[in-house]
Design a protein around this motif. Structure first.
Motif, PDB file in Angstrom:
ATOM      1  N   TYR B  35       0.851  -1.194   0.000  1.00  0.00           N
ATOM      2  CA  TYR B  35       0.000   0.000   0.000  1.00  0.00           C
ATOM      3  C   TYR B  35       0.882   1.238   0.000  1.00  0.00           C
ATOM      4  O   TYR B  35       1.992   1.237   0.529  1.00  0.00           O
ATOM      5  CB  TYR B  35      -0.883   0.054   1.254  1.00  0.00           C
ATOM      6  CG  TYR B  35      -2.015  -0.935   1.250  1.00  0.00           C
ATOM      7  CD1 TYR B  35      -1.816  -2.236   1.680  1.00  0.00           C
ATOM      8  CD2 TYR B  35      -3.275  -0.556   0.807  1.00  0.00           C
ATOM      9  CE1 TYR B  35      -2.856  -3.142   1.669  1.00  0.00           C
ATOM     10  CE2 TYR B  35      -4.327  -1.461   0.798  1.00  0.00           C
ATOM     11  CZ  TYR B  35      -4.105  -2.743   1.235  1.00  0.00           C
ATOM     12  OH  TYR B  35      -5.136  -3.647   1.220  1.00  0.00           O
ATOM     13  N   LEU B  88       4.551   7.061   2.344  1.00  0.00           N
ATOM     14  CA  LEU B  88       4.831   5.943   3.247  1.00  0.00           C
ATOM     15  C   LEU B  88       4.322   4.692   2.563  1.00  0.00           C
ATOM     16  O   LEU B  88       3.152   4.624   2.176  1.00  0.00           O
ATOM     17  CB  LEU B  88       4.125   6.167   4.577  1.00  0.00           C
ATOM     18  CG  LEU B  88       4.299   5.134   5.688  1.00  0.00           C
ATOM     19  CD1 LEU B  88       5.762   4.943   6.033  1.00  0.00           C
ATOM     20  CD2 LEU B  88       3.508   5.566   6.925  1.00  0.00           C
ATOM     21  N   PHE B  90       3.480   0.832   2.833  1.00  0.00           N
ATOM     22  CA  PHE B  90       3.206  -0.230   3.787  1.00  0.00           C
ATOM     23  C   PHE B  90       3.191  -1.576   3.095  1.00  0.00           C
ATOM     24  O   PHE B  90       2.666  -1.727   1.999  1.00  0.00           O
ATOM     25  CB  PHE B  90       1.841  -0.036   4.448  1.00  0.00           C
ATOM     26  CG  PHE B  90       1.824   0.961   5.552  1.00  0.00           C
ATOM     27  CD1 PHE B  90       1.127   2.155   5.403  1.00  0.00           C
ATOM     28  CD2 PHE B  90       2.462   0.712   6.755  1.00  0.00           C
ATOM     29  CE1 PHE B  90       1.095   3.080   6.426  1.00  0.00           C
ATOM     30  CE2 PHE B  90       2.420   1.643   7.783  1.00  0.00           C
ATOM     31  CZ  PHE B  90       1.732   2.828   7.614  1.00  0.00           C
ATOM     32  N   GLY B 108       3.080  -3.923   8.414  1.00  0.00           N
ATOM     33  CA  GLY B 108       4.392  -3.542   8.879  1.00  0.00           C
ATOM     34  C   GLY B 108       4.418  -2.069   9.249  1.00  0.00           C
ATOM     35  O   GLY B 108       3.407  -1.373   9.133  1.00  0.00           O
TER      36      GLY B 108
END
Lengths: 113, 116
Positions: B35, B88, B90, B108
């Motif tokens: 993601y 970010l 994921f 995570g």
């Protein structure tokens, strides 16, 4: 198209207030529903999930959610919030029609001490 | 600790470069998901693998690719990086396929990518 809508993008509450975060989905087939929480600087953690059975699901930290099939909704509730509930909350849906997990855009919850 | 390990935790690179993000799923988990999370787009599903095979594709750019190896770890390759790829990323894992009853997806801590 498959989608998940979280209508409240940013919610501010005082401690001890009651919380309800909305989640609506547009998804065919049999659905599985989730609420995840992301505390500041941390990864997503599962709050609760619905697969079948009782549509009222209880999760960790006093949270619960109710699956209302006729309304395509899975709203998250907590009777009395705490400052430590400040986080971002994500609703997610999967379906038996494909292998995707679709998340809503998230709701940022800010609890005033 | 969810049991899902991602490396690196932080990465700064220049536009036009290529990076590889690595993910080790929880022990026993066969499914891996990637993601992308950014402020303006929220949490976007990129791609999913199950036991080495691609199972579902989301909003993944052609400049991005991924694979899951026989030992079940996964890598996400991002090439020709642009400023807008800063986000970010994921990784998540689960025992089986998303729609399986009782299946839970564990995330995570993410890899922060900054493109300058």
């Amino acid at each position: 198209a498959q989608s998940v809508s979280q209508h409240n993008h940013h919610v501010i509450l005082s401690e001890a207030a009651s919380l309800e975060l909305g989640c609506n989905y547009s998804y065919g087939g049999t659905v599985n529903l989730f609420w995840y929480v992301q505390y500041p600087g941390q990864h997503l953690q599962l709050l609760l999930k619905y697969f079948s059975g009782d549509p009222l699901v209880k999760g960790i930290k006093g949270f619960e959610a109710e699956f209302i099939k006729s309304k395509f909704s899975f709203n998250l509730r907590k009777p009395s919030v705490q400052w430590s509930d400040t986080a971002e909350y994500f609703c997610a849906v999967t379906s038996n029609r494909d292998d995707k997990i679709i998340f809503g855009k998230g709701t940022r919850l800010h609890i005033l001490p | 600790d969810s049991g899902v390990t991602q490396t690196p935790k932080h990465l700064i690179t220049a536009t036009g470069q290529r990076v590889t993000l690595r993910c080790s799923p929880r022990s026993g988990d066969l499914s891996v998901y990637w993601y992308q999370q950014s402020l303006d787009q929220g949490l976007q599903f990129l791609i999913q693998y199950y036991n080495g095979e691609e199972r579902a594709k989301g909003n993944i750019l052609e400049r991005f690719s991924a694979q899951q190896f026989p030992d079940l770890h996964s890598e996400l390759n991002l090439s020709s990086l642009e400023l807008g790829d800063s986000a970010l990323y994921f990784c998540a894992s689960s025992v089986s396929l998303p729609a399986s009853t009782g299946n839970t997806i564990y995330f995570g801590e993410g890899s922060w990518l900054t493109v300058v």
